[in-house]
Design a protein around this motif. Structure first.
Motif: not given
Lengths: 416, 416, 416, 416
Positions: D55-56, D61-63, D69-71, D120-121
């Protein structure tokens, strides 16, 4: 062995295997994680039930009667004795969920090991009456835990904000039923268990009780009726409540039955079929004695005594326990469509005490019922998750007045 | 006013003053500090009783019936309402001992102020039946608090390691009595209050109860008998105990009645006459329901039901309440020398519930008894500190099973 | 005795009597009931302080130094030892309010008895240095309890919904002060006590501390400023708060300083002069460390370290303790009119620990300070109720971060 | 992308995958049941760590940085946010063990889903400095949780009366080491983190601290030495203890380090290698601050400050974190054979506070360290289960004084 005793032996084995099978069936669709957690002290990890019911046969049947018996694991007695002080130390109930070991698989192995030896015992002997008697109690004990499993599984899954369903079968909507009352005349009635068939010690002796005229509702209270209580500030009005109930409501911010949820103004109910829109015609379920009593007071009625309830039941077909071994056909939630009783256990206003002349079981089983006769109230009538062959109208279920994770509902009564 | 109503008025005033006087008399020998502390939630500061009994007359008698009545202090309603939700907010019971104000003197002034106005009310009216009825309840209520005062004062003084005595009168030793049993036949008995004389709502209606043959001890259990229970590891043996009782014993390290002390191997008992060598022939007192039940189990007997107890009492002379207004002659501790009943309240195995057809008092007094019918057990028979005119054989005292600061003892019963 | 030692003896006796007198003076206007209750564990009954300070002289001075000394009462050691394990068992702090005996009058007799013998000891001896040293500690100890008395009395009276005043003197309104900051340069500073005059062990040794540049407010935070914090949802915004502080706020529903009350939208503050309209220019007082830290965070500042605070104080006239023995002239509430320090104790961000090279007092007094060096924070600067001769700038007061019944306020600091 | 940034990208991905892999490796030998339970509030279910560390990266990072980005699941943010109030609501820590869902397998899927997107990021971008910086924190965060996993797994397995081992590798016995002291002169020392390499906000800024002469032990306290403390009634003597420590010892019946067991008079210690005979030469581990402080007091020494400890460490080779990804070679228990530091975290007497000029991380990570600076003490030096690349001598670990499920030990210090 004679043919007769061979048949008896076969019959006992079949019965044993069938009850034992149902217990594991109940757990089959669950994840190991579901079987291991204990969200509150009252709710045991399902794997604990799997082990404890096995320990019961080990401790009461194999240890005394199977020659040369070797325990599966010396420590299981500590871990899976529930509360029998005369059977030695036991792990604290509230700490059952701390134990990751034995794992589910180890417990299933334990079940297999004990099952084999029980069968061996039943085969090798022309089973003595004592053995048959303990077997019978053990199976009834396991059936009690089957219902506990449904209660505990429901609580565990409902704790999860994702509301996973236990069963994917759809739930049909209940039909509204017309309220009607059955009246009973004053007089001396007989209540309690009689005869050779199995019953717990607390159902005996059958005895006379003088009863005043009363009428009892032929329907249990519905969600819709209970919603009216809420809408009428039922939870906010102290004069509806017993003093301890009022303290309980306020200390725990109680404002609805256990599994109701309000989401954006709409009412839902968590069921073993997942979160469902609240069915107003279905029986209200998962209410405490405090809530049942407060509802009755608000309604100008009262709860029945256990005597009144049993007198009513005596005129009613036996019903609870249509549940079957396979989840393809089982509906795990009360509805009001057809059945008069056996949908929800109903609170009575009777404190759980020994009947006149009450004698406890003997030996270790002395602790089965008698020592809980304090601060508990009797519930009658069975519920949709009570195993079929387990129920009798003389059955006395009992819980503390604040508890509500069992399938508990309300049937109203009035002086006539 | 007619002569007759003048007499009635005078009689009521006399009765009122006499009961009110006894309350302050009970507190007379105490220090202000004794009247102000609250060692545990159950035990109220004596000055609170002085004020609460006064508030009862203010709220129920003067507010509705005395024209132009002005309250002594607007905040006393908040402070001295015990638990009548319909009479407005009330201070929490467990926080009564936090209040240093009003002082004892201010409360005595409050008593004087209300007394004058009650007398005025009784004089100016040919007292209406409602007024007479509330007065009667108010006086009975005050008498209940007189016994509570003895209980609370005893607890407060006993908390002190210096063990101050309430009374300096010497305590005579009890005489050993021969144990005997009274037998009663099976049948339908009448139990409960009937007639015009005062009784609480919970004593009615008088009703029939079917009773099985039993015998009941003509003596209460003595300290000596209870000591045998202790010496036989009674507190250490789980099978003597109810499950909740066993938890209570262990969580609270209970190993003797409330006021027993062992000093250098010798047993003593704190009494209102100070710390005394344990009198083995005196009735055991200050035991919980758990202890009473465990003792009976250990003894191979059981506690009587409240029905059995009342049937027994019906054959017994009225006795409790020899207590007099002056402490020169009052002995504040049970002994076994003469009296068959009225020494200690005896625990029954009956849960405190409403009788068939039970109706609560109306109005604010609806909360007097009914809302406590949960998780309490009935005690019967009165005790040495029950006011003389207050007791009836139909009286139902009630406490929670762990409580024991009241003058509670044990009378055994057996199936016959 | 030489004249010199006679003078010294007289001087000690005078000093002793003057300090002892002030303690009873503080209690003089109170009722016995006020002196006896304990609304929360932290707040001792004032009569306990009267006895405990006396026990201190008995235990530490008379027992070892007065030949033939006989205790006033053998049990007082148990009852009035606060926490000195090496002086034997002691009554639990939270149960002090359970004790109605000894009464206030008995405790005053105890004080008189001990006072006479202390004077006798001081007269008969050319008082040895040890005696003088213990006397000095005993008097400082008693002065600490004088401030505790004000704290506890305030809490006791404020608990009462009638809000009785301790003093009837009127409270003048504070004047608004212009906020200003004092700056200090980086460098090695000396901090801590030095010299022959009395100080507690925790103030020593004087030592060097490297300090980075900072500026500190010349005014303490006012009620008005704290009200802005509340109005800006300061209590509702988690990022103002330490994690434990946020838990404390939510578990205890904290939303304002301890003695603030909002009545019909108006803010009031309970003071020792009764309930008063909130004075926006007066220093905020009775806030916890959590609140002080949250306020500073919200303000973009921080709390000072105890080093920074003492460096600031070194440049400031000694002030706290204008309190006098007679209540005709004493104002018992901080105001902002004149004095730079000594109005409220100010929280520092320094954990209460031993200074480098710290040595505890010896003997029983080893327990005076050192054992509390855990989970407490230092407060500096004195308050309006700190006795005049008791205060030094090196003084280290200390409390747990949630406590706030002492006269605690806020002084802001910033990195420069 | 340039070759350089391609290399940087590859390097980051490798680093990411290596840290992430180690986390699942740690859990590999465990059963699903082990990964799901929470025996006490401090100990989280290992599966929760697997999800929270994921989650961290998702939240930080992703959000913000991965377009579109989809959760994985909208509810995981509620379930797996630990305590970041600015990131929305979070499940209560003490209730983590109530959640059977998501299952271990679902959480592993979640890990895979997020890992793919992080990679990917990192591939698609010439990773911006912000991304690299958050990645670095995220990996350090995950390494902290790797050590927490060892702590929590140990507690979970030790709760079980069957004492299952985490690793089957044998544990070698420690060699006794000769006690020696290192001395340090008075002066102004520099302490804290400096430079570009990663460190937590709480390690900065590097700053000067004036230190008095001290000597510090070159060995940590051994089991044998601690046993002498026990044998000398160390746990029974109040003057060894801080006041809160003494209360803790008595309320919790503490009489030995967390994982010691006495069986038939022999001492054993539960380790991740199972129950072992107590190794007298190995460092004592799993003691609270209270125990560490009491031991030092009993020994006539004291705990070092964190300044003293860091000054000592500056002269010591970097050591902790020899742990490798595969359990074939890892020994999960401190021993005294070779390494001077990095065996057990050592308690210092320093309260965990911000250094002079301390600035928290910005944004959500403001809550990473600063808000815990209350009632915690600093531990220094790393332990055998601290990941290799994670440790620095400036590292400040911190726990509450009663906690001891981390690998905490004792190093003594003295004024010189």
């Amino acid at each position: 062995m004679s043919n007769h005793s061979l048949d008896r032996s076969r019959q006992l084995i079949e019965q044993y295997l069938s009850v034992r099978q149902l217990t594991t069936d109940i757990c089959q669709s669950l994840e190991k994680e579901d079987l291991s957690v204990q969200p509150i002290a009252d709710v045991s990890p399902p794997k604990w039930h799997l082990a404890h019911t096995t320990w019961f046969f080990e401790e009461l049947l194999l240890v005394p009667y199977l020659q040369g018996f070797k325990k599966f694991n010396q420590q299981y007695s500590l871990l899976f004795n529930s509360y029998y002080k005369s059977a030695g130390d036991h792990w604290l109930q509230q700490d059952r969920g701390c134990l990751s070991r034995p794992t589910v698989n180890e417990i299933l192995d334990y079940r297999g090991y004990i099952d084999n030896l029980v069968i061996q015992l039943l085969q090798q002997n022309n089973p003595e009456p004592e053995i048959q008697s303990i077997l019978e109690i053990g199976l009834n004990h396991e059936q009690q835990h089957q219902e506990l499993l449904y209660m505990d599984i429901k609580y565990i899954l409902a704790t999860n904000p994702t509301y996973p369903a236990y069963s994917n079968l759809p739930l049909a909507k209940s039909h509204g039923m017309k309220q009607s009352w059955k009246s009973f005349a004053e007089g001396l009635y007989h209540v309690g268990h009689e005869g050779e068939a199995f019953a717990y010690d607390n159902e005996s002796p059958r005895h006379k009780h003088y009863t005043y005229p009363f009428k009892i509702s032929d329907e249990t209270v519905t969600n819709g009726e209970f919603l009216s209580f809420i809408d009428d500030k039922g939870y906010k009005s102290p004069n509806n409540w017993l003093s301890q109930g009022w303290d309980w409501v306020n200390s725990n911010s109680i404002c609805k039955p256990l599994y109701w949820k309000q989401i954006n103004g709409e009412w839902f109910e968590y069921t073993l079929h997942g979160l469902q829109p609240l069915d107003l015609d279905a029986p209200v379920v998962h209410v405490s004695y405090f809530e049942a009593d407060a509802f009755a007071t608000w309604k100008g009625a009262r709860l029945p005594t256990e005597y009144e309830f049993e007198i009513y039941l005596q005129q009613t077909e036996l019903k609870p326990g249509e549940k079957q071994a396979t989840s393809q056909v089982a509906i795990y939630h009360p509805n009001n469509s057809s059945q008069k009783v056996g949908q929800v256990w109903c609170w009575t206003k009777s404190h759980y005490s020994g009947y006149p002349g009450y004698q406890t079981f003997k030996g270790v089983l002395e602790e089965y019922n008698g020592k809980f006769m304090c601060n508990q109230f009797v519930l009658k009538g069975g519920c949709v998750n009570t195993p079929k062959d387990h129920y009798r109208h003389t059955y006395r279920n009992f819980y503390q007045p604040h508890q509500r994770w069992m399938f508990s509902g309300i049937r109203l009564c009035k002086d006539h």
